[in-house]
Scaffold this motif. Structure first.
Motif, PDB file in Angstrom:
ATOM      1  N   UNK A  21     -46.691  20.672  11.495  1.00 39.14           N
ATOM      2  CA  UNK A  21     -47.892  21.329  12.051  1.00 39.14           C
ATOM      3  C   UNK A  21     -48.316  20.679  13.369  1.00 39.14           C
ATOM      4  N   UNK A  22     -48.294  19.377  13.415  1.00 39.65           N
ATOM      5  CA  UNK A  22     -48.827  18.685  14.586  1.00 39.65           C
ATOM      6  C   UNK A  22     -47.984  18.910  15.841  1.00 39.65           C
ATOM      7  N   UNK A  23     -46.734  19.361  15.640  1.00 39.95           N
ATOM      8  CA  UNK A  23     -45.872  19.611  16.804  1.00 39.95           C
ATOM      9  C   UNK A  23     -46.021  21.038  17.348  1.00 39.95           C
ATOM     10  N   UNK A  24     -46.855  21.838  16.703  1.00 41.34           N
ATOM     11  CA  UNK A  24     -47.056  23.202  17.217  1.00 41.34           C
ATOM     12  C   UNK A  24     -47.767  23.120  18.579  1.00 41.34           C
ATOM     13  N   UNK A  25     -47.325  23.951  19.555  1.00 47.96           N
ATOM     14  CA  UNK A  25     -47.833  23.779  20.934  1.00 47.96           C
ATOM     15  C   UNK A  25     -49.353  23.891  21.062  1.00 47.96           C
ATOM     16  N   UNK A  26     -50.000  24.721  20.206  1.00 50.03           N
ATOM     17  CA  UNK A  26     -51.464  24.860  20.356  1.00 50.03           C
ATOM     18  C   UNK A  26     -52.209  23.587  19.976  1.00 50.03           C
ATOM     19  N   UNK A  27     -51.547  22.689  19.193  1.00 57.67           N
ATOM     20  CA  UNK A  27     -52.253  21.477  18.746  1.00 57.67           C
ATOM     21  C   UNK A  27     -51.861  20.222  19.531  1.00 57.67           C
ATOM     22  N   UNK A  28     -50.680  20.251  20.153  1.00 57.98           N
ATOM     23  CA  UNK A  28     -50.204  19.007  20.793  1.00 57.98           C
ATOM     24  C   UNK A  28     -51.190  18.411  21.829  1.00 57.98           C
ATOM     25  N   UNK A  29     -51.987  19.231  22.575  1.00 50.58           N
ATOM     26  CA  UNK A  29     -52.914  18.581  23.518  1.00 50.58           C
ATOM     27  C   UNK A  29     -53.922  17.657  22.827  1.00 50.58           C
ATOM     28  N   UNK A  30     -54.118  17.842  21.518  1.00 49.50           N
ATOM     29  CA  UNK A  30     -55.157  17.056  20.822  1.00 49.50           C
ATOM     30  C   UNK A  30     -54.556  15.973  19.926  1.00 49.50           C
ATOM     31  N   UNK A  31     -53.222  15.909  19.876  1.00 44.16           N
ATOM     32  CA  UNK A  31     -52.548  14.935  19.002  1.00 44.16           C
ATOM     33  C   UNK A  31     -51.932  13.874  19.911  1.00 44.16           C
ATOM     34  N   UNK A  32     -52.529  12.708  19.964  1.00 43.91           N
ATOM     35  CA  UNK A  32     -51.961  11.720  20.898  1.00 43.91           C
ATOM     36  C   UNK A  32     -50.787  10.945  20.302  1.00 43.91           C
ATOM     37  N   UNK A  33     -50.620  11.025  18.975  1.00 41.70           N
ATOM     38  CA  UNK A  33     -49.501  10.300  18.348  1.00 41.70           C
ATOM     39  C   UNK A  33     -49.075  11.084  17.103  1.00 41.70           C
ATOM     40  N   UNK A  34     -47.917  11.754  17.177  1.00 42.26           N
ATOM     41  CA  UNK A  34     -47.488  12.609  16.042  1.00 42.26           C
ATOM     42  C   UNK A  34     -47.121  11.800  14.801  1.00 42.26           C
ATOM     43  N   UNK A  35     -46.990  10.501  14.954  1.00 45.83           N
ATOM     44  CA  UNK A  35     -46.651   9.676  13.779  1.00 45.83           C
ATOM     45  C   UNK A  35     -47.875   9.005  13.170  1.00 45.83           C
ATOM     46  N   UNK A  36     -49.039   9.253  13.743  1.00 40.07           N
ATOM     47  CA  UNK A  36     -50.228   8.518  13.317  1.00 40.07           C
ATOM     48  C   UNK A  36     -50.570   8.789  11.837  1.00 40.07           C
ATOM     49  N   UNK A  37     -50.968   7.743  11.144  1.00 36.99           N
ATOM     50  CA  UNK A  37     -51.455   7.890   9.764  1.00 36.99           C
ATOM     51  C   UNK A  37     -50.357   8.133   8.743  1.00 36.99           C
ATOM     52  N   UNK A  38     -49.092   7.955   9.158  1.00 34.68           N
ATOM     53  CA  UNK A  38     -47.980   8.250   8.242  1.00 34.68           C
ATOM     54  C   UNK A  38     -47.177   6.984   7.960  1.00 34.68           C
ATOM     55  N   UNK A  39     -46.709   6.876   6.730  1.00 33.98           N
ATOM     56  CA  UNK A  39     -45.980   5.674   6.339  1.00 33.98           C
ATOM     57  C   UNK A  39     -44.742   5.466   7.190  1.00 33.98           C
ATOM     58  N   UNK A  40     -44.517   4.228   7.628  1.00 35.19           N
ATOM     59  CA  UNK A  40     -43.288   3.972   8.380  1.00 35.19           C
ATOM     60  C   UNK A  40     -42.090   3.846   7.440  1.00 35.19           C
ATOM     61  N   UNK A  41     -42.315   3.986   6.119  1.00 37.17           N
ATOM     62  CA  UNK A  41     -41.192   3.964   5.160  1.00 37.17           C
ATOM     63  C   UNK A  41     -40.813   5.380   4.706  1.00 37.17           C
ATOM     64  N   UNK A  42     -41.409   6.380   5.364  1.00 41.84           N
ATOM     65  CA  UNK A  42     -41.197   7.774   4.956  1.00 41.84           C
ATOM     66  C   UNK A  42     -39.716   8.151   4.875  1.00 41.84           C
TER      67      UNK A  42
END
Ligand SMILES: C[S@@+](CC[C@H](N)C(=O)[O-])C[C@H]1O[C@@H](n2cnc3c(N)ncnc32)[C@H](O)[C@@H]1O
Length: 270
Positions: free
Chosen positions: A155-176
């Motif tokens: 969802x966060x990579x959809x073009x309408x949202x990317x201007x407001x998402x400064x880090x697409x990995x934010x809040x997600x486990x680095x062990x995913x």
């Protein structure tokens, strides 16, 4: 994630999940009831778990119980609702800084549903190690892997949202994406100066939720909901829900669910 009332209303993983983890694993924590102790709860959110669940489990005289959180709104709510002469809440990002006053200060460290927010796990656990006394104990859980993080990515990579998402990995486990999350995590953790007494992955689920209930649940967790402009907020959440329906094969209107694999760890400072 900055809305304490919504979080308390809908957040199953926090409200019920953390309580269950504590009930299931607190017996591992040893207490010497004569000692005056200091306790910290990292990522204390609205403060209910710190106050209602952790605080009553200790029979010792209390020097200080501190809940810390990066969210000012959560900390203000927690102090107004649960603060007292022994228990207070502070805004602090433990992933970044270690205040001088807390170096070698705490006997017990707890944290539930928080550490997957922190990208630099090595620095996080080195910082935590510094605030603990020698032999101090730590019990924590956090999300290792979940379909939720794949849904964020799409969802966060959809073009309408990317201007407001400064880090697409934010809040997600680095062990995913890790094939051996326990081993990978344990290496980092032990190298930061801890001795692991127990480490495992438990499966927990948010389930039997209606569409509205599930939407509120997702809003309460989503780090970018508050940053979306008002005209995009509704669609932003609908896109998450559509993806949930696709990825989890929801059956029937009240059967929204989501699985989380969480690390549960009990350890001591070496
Ligand atoms: C899912 S809530 C968990 C709240 C509570 N521990 C519970 O079990 O209900 C995670 C909390 O961690 C906080 N948080 C995220 N990163 C943090 C950090 N680096 N330092 C302190 N708190 C953090 C968030 O603001 C949020 O309130």
């Amino acid at each position: 994630m900055n809305n304490p009332s919504l979080y308390l209303k809908v957040h199953h993983i926090g409200r019920v999940g953390s309580r269950n983890i504590i009930q299931k694993y607190f017996h591992l924590v040893s207490q010497n009831e004569d000692e005056e102790i200091a306790i910290i709860d990292i990522g204390s959110g609205p403060g209910n778990v710190t106050h209602d669940v952790l605080f009553p489990l200790f029979k010792n005289p209390i020097k200080k119980v501190v809940g810390i959180d990066i969210s000012k709104e959560m900390v203000e709510f927690a102090n107004a609702t649960y603060g007292n002469e022994n228990l207070s809440f502070e805004v602090l990002n433990i992933g970044n800084v270690v205040p001088e006053r807390y170096i070698s200060f705490f006997d017990y460290v707890f944290s539930f549903s928080t550490f997957h927010w922190v990208k630099d796990q090595r620095k996080l656990f080195l910082n935590i190690n510094r605030i603990m006394k020698p032999n101090a104990q730590m019990l924590f859980s956090f999300v290792a892997q979940s379909i939720l993080f794949d849904i964020y990515q799409s969802v966060w990579r959809r073009p309408e949202y990317t201007p407001y998402i400064d880090d697409v990995d934010f809040g997600q486990s680095c062990f995913q994406k890790s094939k051996e999350p326990v081993k990978e995590f344990q290496d980092i953790f032990e190298n930061a100066g801890f001795q692991v007494e127990m480490i495992k992955i438990d499966e927990i689920a948010a389930k039997n939720k209606s569409l509205t209930g599930f939407k509120e649940f997702l809003v309460s967790l989503n780090p970018y909901y508050d940053k979306m402009p008002d005209h995009l907020k509704e669609n932003f959440m609908l896109h998450h829900l559509e993806q949930v329906q696709r990825d989890t094969e929801v059956e029937g209107p009240n059967n929204f669910y989501m699985d989380f694999n969480i690390f549960v760890v009990y350890a001591k400072k070496k």
